[in-house]
Write a protein that holds these residues in place. Structure first.
Motif, PDB file in Angstrom:
ATOM      1  N   SER A 284     -53.060 -49.653  39.633  1.00 13.23           N
ATOM      2  CA  SER A 284     -53.944 -49.974  39.111  1.00 13.23           C
ATOM      3  C   SER A 284     -54.301 -50.887  38.238  1.00 13.23           C
ATOM      4  N   LEU A 285     -55.632 -50.405  37.714  1.00 13.57           N
ATOM      5  CA  LEU A 285     -56.931 -51.296  37.185  1.00 13.57           C
ATOM      6  C   LEU A 285     -56.749 -51.568  36.330  1.00 13.57           C
ATOM      7  N   GLY A 286     -57.306 -52.394  34.629  1.00 16.75           N
ATOM      8  CA  GLY A 286     -57.563 -51.702  33.781  1.00 16.75           C
ATOM      9  C   GLY A 286     -59.666 -52.392  33.643  1.00 16.75           C
ATOM     10  N   ILE A 287     -59.806 -52.066  33.062  1.00 12.64           N
ATOM     11  CA  ILE A 287     -61.375 -52.483  32.526  1.00 12.64           C
ATOM     12  C   ILE A 287     -61.267 -52.438  30.991  1.00 12.64           C
ATOM     13  N   ALA A 288     -61.846 -53.144  30.540  1.00 11.20           N
ATOM     14  CA  ALA A 288     -62.376 -54.117  29.296  1.00 11.20           C
ATOM     15  C   ALA A 288     -63.767 -54.289  29.611  1.00 11.20           C
ATOM     16  N   VAL A 289     -64.879 -53.512  28.433  1.00  8.32           N
ATOM     17  CA  VAL A 289     -66.486 -54.194  28.377  1.00  8.32           C
ATOM     18  C   VAL A 289     -66.562 -54.066  26.683  1.00  8.32           C
ATOM     19  N   SER A 290     -67.219 -55.669  26.962  1.00  6.70           N
ATOM     20  CA  SER A 290     -67.859 -56.467  25.751  1.00  6.70           C
ATOM     21  C   SER A 290     -68.420 -55.941  25.116  1.00  6.70           C
ATOM     22  N   ALA A 291     -68.589 -55.567  23.693  1.00  8.20           N
ATOM     23  CA  ALA A 291     -70.112 -55.292  23.303  1.00  8.20           C
ATOM     24  C   ALA A 291     -70.264 -56.786  21.553  1.00  8.20           C
ATOM     25  N   GLY A 292     -69.402 -58.013  21.915  1.00  8.17           N
ATOM     26  CA  GLY A 292     -69.365 -58.294  21.149  1.00  8.17           C
ATOM     27  C   GLY A 292     -67.716 -58.584  19.963  1.00  8.17           C
ATOM     28  N   GLU A 293     -67.065 -57.707  19.580  1.00 10.99           N
ATOM     29  CA  GLU A 293     -65.625 -57.400  18.954  1.00 10.99           C
ATOM     30  C   GLU A 293     -65.109 -58.027  19.908  1.00 10.99           C
ATOM     31  N   LEU A 294     -64.859 -58.680  20.977  1.00  8.58           N
ATOM     32  CA  LEU A 294     -64.161 -59.431  22.023  1.00  8.58           C
ATOM     33  C   LEU A 294     -64.548 -60.515  22.289  1.00  8.58           C
ATOM     34  N   PRO A 295     -64.025 -61.757  21.906  1.00  8.10           N
ATOM     35  CA  PRO A 295     -65.267 -63.246  21.793  1.00  8.10           C
ATOM     36  C   PRO A 295     -64.277 -63.477  23.062  1.00  8.10           C
ATOM     37  N   THR A 296     -63.431 -63.690  23.245  1.00  7.77           N
ATOM     38  CA  THR A 296     -62.988 -64.458  23.869  1.00  7.77           C
ATOM     39  C   THR A 296     -62.391 -63.962  25.703  1.00  7.77           C
ATOM     40  N   PRO A 297     -62.724 -64.615  25.977  1.00  7.34           N
ATOM     41  CA  PRO A 297     -61.743 -63.807  27.712  1.00  7.34           C
ATOM     42  C   PRO A 297     -60.724 -63.491  27.661  1.00  7.34           C
ATOM     43  N   ASP A 298     -59.686 -64.415  27.187  1.00  6.01           N
ATOM     44  CA  ASP A 298     -58.378 -63.902  27.135  1.00  6.01           C
ATOM     45  C   ASP A 298     -58.060 -62.717  26.286  1.00  6.01           C
ATOM     46  N   ASP A 299     -58.814 -62.842  25.238  1.00  2.00           N
ATOM     47  CA  ASP A 299     -59.137 -61.470  24.121  1.00  2.00           C
ATOM     48  C   ASP A 299     -59.052 -59.764  25.079  1.00  2.00           C
ATOM     49  N   MET A 300     -60.189 -60.258  26.275  1.00  2.00           N
ATOM     50  CA  MET A 300     -60.908 -58.843  27.886  1.00  2.00           C
ATOM     51  C   MET A 300     -59.011 -58.580  27.878  1.00  2.00           C
ATOM     52  N   MET A 301     -58.584 -59.447  28.552  1.00  2.00           N
ATOM     53  CA  MET A 301     -57.711 -59.433  29.069  1.00  2.00           C
ATOM     54  C   MET A 301     -56.335 -59.141  28.695  1.00  2.00           C
ATOM     55  N   ALA A 302     -55.792 -59.512  27.461  1.00  2.00           N
ATOM     56  CA  ALA A 302     -55.038 -59.260  26.915  1.00  2.00           C
ATOM     57  C   ALA A 302     -55.672 -57.394  26.613  1.00  2.00           C
TER      58      ALA A 302
END
Length: 66
Positions: free
Chosen positions: A37-55
């Motif tokens: 299973s894979l998760g995807i997060a796309v940042s449009a500025g609202e997730l400022p750090t890689p750790d936030d994107m991973m979470a």
């Protein structure tokens, strides 16, 4: 994956999932197959750090498994 839009990330994840599903592994003489299973997060500025994107991706992956 910098410079990858959501559509590209989804395609990459699905391709990877299919590759993993088709593979078998030998484990002490027993053929074992896996799924992933894979998760995807796309940042449009609202997730400022890689750790936030991973979470965020981890949270969405957990939701998808329910």
């Amino acid at each position: 994956m910098p410079d990858t839009d959501l559509e590209g990330a989804v395609k990459f994840a699905e391709d990877l999932r299919v590759i993993a599903q088709k593979e078998t592994f030998d484990c002490d003489g027993v053929s074992v197959s896996i799924t992933i299973s894979l998760g995807i997060a796309v940042s449009a500025g609202e997730l400022p750090t890689p750790d936030d994107m991973m979470a965020h991706a981890d949270q969405k992956l957990y939701q998808a498994k329910r």
